[in-house]
Design a protein around this motif. Structure first.
Motif, PDB file in Angstrom:
ATOM      1  N   ASP A   1       0.901  -1.159  -0.047  1.00  0.00           N
ATOM      2  CA  ASP A   1      -0.056   0.010   0.283  1.00  0.00           C
ATOM      3  C   ASP A   1       0.960   1.188  -0.094  1.00  0.00           C
ATOM      4  O   ASP A   1       1.972   1.356   0.607  1.00  0.00           O
ATOM      5  N   ASP A   2       0.583   2.366  -0.764  1.00  0.00           N
ATOM      6  CA  ASP A   2       1.288   3.298  -0.827  1.00  0.00           C
ATOM      7  C   ASP A   2       1.189   4.309   0.410  1.00  0.00           C
ATOM      8  O   ASP A   2       2.177   5.210   0.569  1.00  0.00           O
ATOM      9  N   GLN A   3       0.447   3.944   1.371  1.00  0.00           N
ATOM     10  CA  GLN A   3       0.219   4.770   2.523  1.00  0.00           C
ATOM     11  C   GLN A   3       0.835   4.035   3.739  1.00  0.00           C
ATOM     12  O   GLN A   3       0.463   2.916   4.186  1.00  0.00           O
ATOM     13  N   VAL A   4       1.717   4.614   4.108  1.00  0.00           N
ATOM     14  CA  VAL A   4       2.305   4.233   5.537  1.00  0.00           C
ATOM     15  C   VAL A   4       1.434   3.819   6.497  1.00  0.00           C
ATOM     16  O   VAL A   4       1.516   2.544   7.277  1.00  0.00           O
ATOM     17  N   SER A   5       0.573   4.862   6.759  1.00  0.00           N
ATOM     18  CA  SER A   5      -0.533   4.404   7.795  1.00  0.00           C
ATOM     19  C   SER A   5      -1.209   3.296   7.659  1.00  0.00           C
ATOM     20  O   SER A   5      -1.837   2.558   8.369  1.00  0.00           O
ATOM     21  N   MET A   6      -1.891   3.144   6.225  1.00  0.00           N
ATOM     22  CA  MET A   6      -2.702   2.054   6.034  1.00  0.00           C
ATOM     23  C   MET A   6      -1.848   0.557   6.054  1.00  0.00           C
ATOM     24  O   MET A   6      -2.453  -0.371   6.603  1.00  0.00           O
TER      25      MET A   6
ATOM     26  N   GLU B   1       2.982  10.079   6.734  1.00  0.00           N
ATOM     27  CA  GLU B   1       2.957  10.094   5.297  1.00  0.00           C
ATOM     28  C   GLU B   1       3.907  11.352   4.591  1.00  0.00           C
ATOM     29  O   GLU B   1       3.770  10.968   3.399  1.00  0.00           O
TER      30      GLU B   1
ATOM     31  N   ASP C   1      -3.054  -3.090  -2.056  1.00  0.00           N
ATOM     32  CA  ASP C   1      -3.995  -2.111  -2.609  1.00  0.00           C
ATOM     33  C   ASP C   1      -4.271  -2.013  -3.998  1.00  0.00           C
ATOM     34  O   ASP C   1      -3.375  -2.300  -4.875  1.00  0.00           O
TER      35      ASP C   1
ATOM     36  N   ARG D   1      -1.446  -4.508  11.692  1.00  0.00           N
ATOM     37  CA  ARG D   1      -2.148  -4.634  13.314  1.00  0.00           C
ATOM     38  C   ARG D   1      -3.184  -5.749  13.041  1.00  0.00           C
ATOM     39  O   ARG D   1      -3.264  -6.528  13.805  1.00  0.00           O
TER      40      ARG D   1
ATOM     41  N   MET E   1      -1.780  -0.398   9.642  1.00  0.00           N
ATOM     42  CA  MET E   1      -3.201  -0.743  10.241  1.00  0.00           C
ATOM     43  C   MET E   1      -3.416  -2.123   9.721  1.00  0.00           C
ATOM     44  O   MET E   1      -3.935  -2.941  10.402  1.00  0.00           O
TER      45      MET E   1
ATOM     46  N   ILE F   1      -8.563   7.088   9.331  1.00  0.00           N
ATOM     47  CA  ILE F   1      -7.636   6.327   8.464  1.00  0.00           C
ATOM     48  C   ILE F   1      -8.153   6.221   6.832  1.00  0.00           C
ATOM     49  O   ILE F   1      -7.426   6.331   6.205  1.00  0.00           O
ATOM     50  N   HIS F   2      -9.334   5.804   7.224  1.00  0.00           N
ATOM     51  CA  HIS F   2     -10.138   5.607   5.820  1.00  0.00           C
ATOM     52  C   HIS F   2     -10.443   6.984   5.232  1.00  0.00           C
ATOM     53  O   HIS F   2     -10.215   7.139   3.896  1.00  0.00           O
TER      54      HIS F   2
ATOM     55  N   PRO G   1     -13.408   0.736   3.319  1.00  0.00           N
ATOM     56  CA  PRO G   1     -12.798   0.577   4.500  1.00  0.00           C
ATOM     57  C   PRO G   1     -13.271  -0.983   4.966  1.00  0.00           C
ATOM     58  O   PRO G   1     -14.574  -1.334   4.715  1.00  0.00           O
TER      59      PRO G   1
END
Lengths: 129, 172
Positions: free
Chosen positions: A13-18, B119, A58, A24, A21, B67-68, A111
């Motif tokens: 996924d290009d988003q670190v946060s995703m 990000e 993604d 996790r 998640m 986050i979404h 989501p």
């Protein structure tokens, strides 16, 4: 019944946060052997060098998108049969159809809840322990 | 000037001048993103930061999480031609207005900051926290944003659950 801890996973996924998640979420489901990449290009190189059992990718990524990544995986004689689960947005119905034509094993609409991801993985691997 | 109001759970992306996206925030957070090269901007409005570990939330509930909301906003901006490397963020909201509701506002504010930093997105204007509702106005083409404290409470965007229309319903 495969043990989730024995399944090697690549998260793309290009988003670190995703990515964090998804990690996790998988960890909660019992997965332990995970690696991740921020682009399909990097992930393709990585899974060729170190094969995995499951790719969770993604669709919406710059440069190489999820469909192009799936196509590249399926065309590869070595990693071509790796289980591939695509993460898509709710409006990407045509993407799902194209992914199905390219041989995606399953897809999860973002989501997503942990239960939804588990269900899709279990449809491919069987019930996880 | 065309005004586009958004409420909790919504986002809008605009790539034309003379448009303003507006919202009213309490503990929710709105992130305004702008690409100054492509002249594209967008704003979201989310209720909660991210699900807690082991929280098997429904898909509908997940849409309320930042986050979404952030992913939807970034994806739509990139679809319109924005580049992740040119993005700059303005952050608003995250107030702790109602006593007894814990620190949802602070959690949301901390999430928004952490997200854009993780990000690699630069932060421009930042008006987070406090105890008062805010009205936010964002001109997405120009990338200009401003916020003002308001006396009114932000609108409640929860959809009331309806009874299933089967059989007789006794009203009392």
């Amino acid at each position: 019944m495969p043990a989730a801890s024995a399944i090697k996973v690549m998260i793309v996924d290009d988003q670190v946060s995703m990515r964090a998640m998804i990690r996790r979420t998988l960890q909660d489901l019992g997965f332990r052997n995970m690696r991740d990449k921020g682009s399909a290009t990097d992930a393709l190189v990585a899974v060729k060098a170190d094969r995995v059992h499951l790719i969770i990718s993604d669709y919406n990524m710059p440069d190489m998108d999820g469909l192009q990544f799936l196509e590249a995986v399926r065309k590869d004689p070595v990693i071509g049969k790796t289980v591939f689960i695509m993460l898509t947005g709710s409006a990407d119905r045509d993407v799902v159809q194209k992914a199905a034509a390219l041989g995606v094993n399953n897809y999860v609409v973002k989501p997503f809840a942990a239960a939804a991801l588990r269900e899709k993985i279990e449809r491919v691997f069987g019930e996880l322990t | 000037m065309k005004r586009i109001p958004i409420v909790q759970g919504q986002f809008r992306v605009v790539d034309e001048p003379d448009v303003m996206i507006t919202t009213v925030l309490g503990s929710c957070v709105a992130v305004c993103l702008h690409d100054c090269i492509a002249r594209i901007g967008g704003m979201n409005h989310f209720l909660l930061a991210e699900p807690s570990p082991g929280n098997f939330t429904s898909q509908q509930d997940m849409q309320r999480y930042g986050i979404h909301a952030m992913e939807l906003l970034i994806n739509e901006m990139m679809k319109r031609g924005a580049s992740r490397h040119h993005l700059r963020a303005h952050l608003y909201g995250g107030a702790n207005i109602v006593a007894g509701l814990g620190n949802i506002g602070s959690t949301n504010a901390a999430f928004a900051r952490r997200f854009v930093q993780t990000e690699g997105i630069g932060i421009g204007h930042c008006d987070l926290g406090g105890r008062h509702a805010r009205r936010v106005e964002f001109r997405p083409y120009e990338g200009k944003a401003r916020s003002a404290v308001v006396a009114e409470s932000p609108p409640i965007a929860f959809q009331p659950r309806l009874f299933a229309a089967t059989g007789d319903i006794e009203l009392f």
